[in-house]
Write an enzyme that holds these catalytic residues in place. Structure first.
Site, PDB file in Angstrom:
ATOM      1  N   TYR A  92      93.193 -77.618  29.746  1.00 36.30           N
ATOM      2  CA  TYR A  92      94.055 -76.431  29.792  1.00 36.30           C
ATOM      3  C   TYR A  92      93.338 -75.150  29.394  1.00 36.30           C
ATOM      4  CZ  TYR A  92      97.927 -79.636  30.342  1.00 36.30           C
ATOM      5  OH  TYR A  92      98.768 -80.603  30.843  1.00 36.30           O
ATOM      6  N   ASN A 125      92.160 -84.237  30.643  1.00 31.32           N
ATOM      7  CA  ASN A 125      93.244 -83.266  30.624  1.00 31.32           C
ATOM      8  C   ASN A 125      92.664 -81.945  30.156  1.00 31.32           C
ATOM      9  OD1 ASN A 125      94.743 -85.508  31.206  1.00 31.32           O
ATOM     10  ND2 ASN A 125      95.941 -85.512  29.337  1.00 31.32           N
ATOM     11  N   GLN A 128     109.587 -86.451  28.518  1.00 31.87           N
ATOM     12  CA  GLN A 128     109.711 -85.078  28.991  1.00 31.87           C
ATOM     13  C   GLN A 128     110.622 -84.938  30.206  1.00 31.87           C
ATOM     14  OE1 GLN A 128     105.167 -84.498  28.688  1.00 31.87           O
ATOM     15  NE2 GLN A 128     105.952 -82.458  28.257  1.00 31.87           N
ATOM     16  N   ASN A 149      97.615 -91.553  26.260  1.00 36.11           N
ATOM     17  CA  ASN A 149      97.421 -90.155  26.632  1.00 36.11           C
ATOM     18  C   ASN A 149      97.201 -89.297  25.396  1.00 36.11           C
ATOM     19  OD1 ASN A 149      97.529 -88.006  28.745  1.00 36.11           O
ATOM     20  ND2 ASN A 149      99.082 -87.220  27.330  1.00 36.11           N
ATOM     21  N   GLU A 150      96.086 -88.576  25.391  1.00 33.37           N
ATOM     22  CA  GLU A 150      95.780 -87.577  24.359  1.00 33.37           C
ATOM     23  C   GLU A 150      95.996 -88.112  22.934  1.00 33.37           C
ATOM     24  OE1 GLU A 150      97.818 -83.959  25.377  1.00 33.37           O
ATOM     25  OE2 GLU A 150      96.791 -83.778  27.286  1.00 33.37           O
ATOM     26  N   HIS A 201     102.607 -92.219  26.271  1.00 26.80           N
ATOM     27  CA  HIS A 201     102.619 -90.753  26.243  1.00 26.80           C
ATOM     28  C   HIS A 201     103.592 -90.329  25.141  1.00 26.80           C
ATOM     29  CE1 HIS A 201     101.626 -87.066  28.856  1.00 26.80           C
ATOM     30  NE2 HIS A 201     102.244 -86.585  27.787  1.00 26.80           N
ATOM     31  N   ARG A 244     101.539 -89.517  38.752  1.00 29.40           N
ATOM     32  CA  ARG A 244     101.234 -90.074  37.428  1.00 29.40           C
ATOM     33  C   ARG A 244     102.468 -89.904  36.546  1.00 29.40           C
ATOM     34  NH1 ARG A 244      98.308 -87.229  32.513  1.00 29.40           N
ATOM     35  NH2 ARG A 244      98.601 -88.962  31.094  1.00 29.40           N
ATOM     36  N   TRP A 262      99.622 -80.615  36.199  1.00 28.91           N
ATOM     37  CA  TRP A 262     100.663 -80.717  35.176  1.00 28.91           C
ATOM     38  C   TRP A 262     101.513 -79.476  35.311  1.00 28.91           C
ATOM     39  CZ3 TRP A 262     102.330 -84.582  32.169  1.00 28.91           C
ATOM     40  CH2 TRP A 262     103.402 -84.263  31.317  1.00 28.91           C
ATOM     41  N   GLU A 290     109.053 -79.428  26.891  1.00 37.38           N
ATOM     42  CA  GLU A 290     107.680 -79.195  26.407  1.00 37.38           C
ATOM     43  C   GLU A 290     107.624 -79.410  24.882  1.00 37.38           C
ATOM     44  OE1 GLU A 290     104.789 -79.116  27.676  1.00 37.38           O
ATOM     45  OE2 GLU A 290     103.667 -78.300  25.983  1.00 37.38           O
ATOM     46  N   TRP A 291     107.948 -80.614  24.463  1.00 38.41           N
ATOM     47  CA  TRP A 291     107.787 -81.051  23.068  1.00 38.41           C
ATOM     48  C   TRP A 291     108.370 -80.037  22.077  1.00 38.41           C
ATOM     49  CZ3 TRP A 291     107.167 -85.893  23.916  1.00 38.41           C
ATOM     50  CH2 TRP A 291     106.389 -86.334  24.970  1.00 38.41           C
TER      51      TRP A 291
HETATM   52  O1  IFM Z   1     103.285 -81.213  28.252  1.00 39.34           O
HETATM   53  C1  IFM Z   1     102.060 -81.594  27.719  1.00 39.34           C
HETATM   54  C2  IFM Z   1     101.761 -83.041  28.041  1.00 39.34           C
HETATM   55  O2  IFM Z   1     102.762 -83.881  27.596  1.00 39.34           O
HETATM   56  C3  IFM Z   1     100.463 -83.465  27.387  1.00 39.34           C
HETATM   57  N1  IFM Z   1      99.392 -82.554  27.699  1.00 39.34           N
HETATM   58  C4  IFM Z   1      99.646 -81.138  27.563  1.00 39.34           C
HETATM   59  C5  IFM Z   1     100.927 -80.748  28.270  1.00 39.34           C
HETATM   60  C6  IFM Z   1     101.186 -79.247  28.091  1.00 39.34           C
HETATM   61  O3  IFM Z   1     101.315 -78.927  26.751  1.00 39.34           O
END
Ligand code: IFM
Length: 473
Positions: free
Chosen positions: A304, A302, A28, A173-174, A129, A85, A422, A429-430
């Protein structure tokens, strides 16, 4: 003035030794995808497929962090943060995903670590990640067991090079996103739509976590090992059996599947039964669950948003739907996500600070032995530069409310040891490309110029006050 008093009061609610940071990930922010021997990752391939990324962009330049160590470290320092991080790009270090090491790739991270430490900033490294070496995807990707074994090897390589200076390690991660957006809905790289394979991918991501965690602990028993999971409070849209069952299923896949594997060494039975509709679990070998149940010192949370769920998929409302709604829930395609009427961010994600307290207290009640850290929390809103400044009251309010929610969890006895915003800076953003801004720092994507937003200034002020309070004690 009132705001300053409120900020001081909030700062005073966090314990001594609390870690204050911000987070990013390699693909990213780094750019320089062809530099110094880096191999291709699944994201390099994915972004070049038409229609995968909404603005047709890619991470080739991103925000140029690969060439901006001094600027990035100065920004973190200027914000007053104590920790950063970031993730390691596996193909920058092992271009083919095997044990051949690209020393130039390692040198970048070694220099970053040194630059952070020189400013008193603690590095927290994420090992995975989402940028899998393309060679490993060509050999089958995460649905294949060998990928997990390669990942364990990669963890040893990274730790051998950086473990003398880095104590905090987040393995994966995730994994929900890597497995189900990557291999079920295909919205993330590698873009496969193979629900059965996605369940094998989820298992091998956790096996990789276990192998990596064990390798790091064997090399340094003092290392602080973690796995990064994304959590959402789940609410049933109604109390009809079909909606209640949908909520159980989504909660199980999202909040319990990975957590219970890592912390209890067993997948939740009810979700195993649901997944049996499409998977025979033949990829689980004897001893796997013991490996996955490696010691975790800190669980990385994490957070949101929240989901309201219905068992009647047709009722899905676009604004409430998480990325990957429906097809990202293998064996649960009948499920839908509805709005609960809460305000949303630019991602369409509902804002639910109380849900963060609920998540942290629930995790602590279920797993009292493990410390918790919020390793991602933040919001996307469109930003506009006005007279060289970014006024972002909505992002600031989101941060303030979620930090108050963290403090509520601390008051309730949760052993919360850190918070990472974050993100440090706007970035790629992917599948949303550069159309969503999560940063505390605004980035001009044309020039790379950085400008601290009002939210970044506020967060820095909070951190300084929290630190000053504790030093005065
Ligand atoms: O940008 C992402 C991150 O890479 C992983 N967690 C969620 C963020 C927001 O979508």
């Amino acid at each position: 003035m009132t705001n300053e008093i409120e900020t001081a009061a909030l700062a005073a609610r966090f314990p001594t030794g609390f870690t204050w940071g911000a987070a990013t990930s390699s693909y990213q922010v780094e750019g320089s995808t062809g530099a110094d021997g880096r191999g291709p990752s699944i994201w390099d391939a994915f972004v070049n497929e038409p229609g995968r990324v909404v603005d047709g962009s890619n991470g080739d330049t991103a925000i140029d962090s690969y060439r901006s160590i001094p600027e990035d470290v100065a920004t973190i320092k200027a914000l007053g943060l104590g920790a950063y991080r970031f993730s390691l790009s596996w193909p920058r270090i092992c271009p083919d995903g095997d044990d051949r090491v690209n020393e130039a790739g390692l040198a970048y991270y070694s220099n970053l670590v040194d630059a952070l430490l020189a400013e008193g900033i603690t590095p927290w490294i994420t090992l995975y990640h989402w940028d899998l070496p393309q060679t490993l995807e060509d050999a089958g990707g995460w649905p294949v067991r060998a990928t997990a074994e390669r990942f364990g090897q990669f963890a040893s390589i990274a730790h051998a090079a950086l473990g003398d200076r880095v104590k905090h390690w987040i393995t994966v991660n995730e994994p929900w996103c890597a497995a189900f957006l990557g291999y079920a809905s295909g919205e993330h790289a590698p873009g496969r739509r193979e629900p059965a394979a996605s369940i094998a991918a989820a298992h091998h991501l956790m096996l990789g976590h276990g192998l990596a965690a064990r390798a790091i602990k064997a090399a340094d028993p003092e290392a602080v090992v973690s796995v990064g999971l994304n959590f959402y409070p789940i609410h049933a849209a109604t109390d009809t059996p079909v909606d209640l069952d949908a909520a159980r299923r989504v909660d199980g896949v999202q909040n319990r599947w990975f957590t219970e594997a890592a912390l209890r060494g067993a997948y939740p039975e009810d979700i195993v039964e649901d997944f049996k509709a499409i998977s025979d679990f033949s990829f689980v070998e004897d001893g796997d669950m013991e490996v996955i149940n490696a010691p975790v010192d800190v669980l990385s949370v994490n957070f949101y948003s929240r989901f309201t769920v219905t068992g009647n998929g047709g009722a899905t409302s676009a604004s409430a739907a998480p990325t990957g709604a429906g097809s990202a829930w293998p064996a649960n395609e009948h499920i839908g996500f509805v709005s609960s009427g809460l305000p949303v961010t630019d991602m369409g994600w509902e804002i639910d600070p109380a849900g963060l307290t609920e998540t942290l207290t629930r995790l602590h009640a279920s797993h009292p032995e493990v410390k918790l850290a919020v390793t991602e929390n933040g919001s996307a809103f469109p930003d506009k530069i006005e007279d060289g400044q970014i006024h972002d009251p909505e992002r600031l309010d989101y941060a303030r409310a979620h930090l108050a929610a963290c403090a509520d969890a601390v008051d309730a006895g949760v052993p919360l040891v850190g918070y990472f915003a974050w993100s440090l800076a706007d970035n790629f953003e992917w599948a949303w490309g550069y159309t969503k801004r999560f940063g505390l720092v605004y980035v001009d994507f044309e020039t790379g110029e950085r400008t601290v937003k009002d939210s970044g200034r506020w967060y820095g002020d909070l951190v300084r006050r929290a630190r000053a309070n504790r030093e005065a004690e």
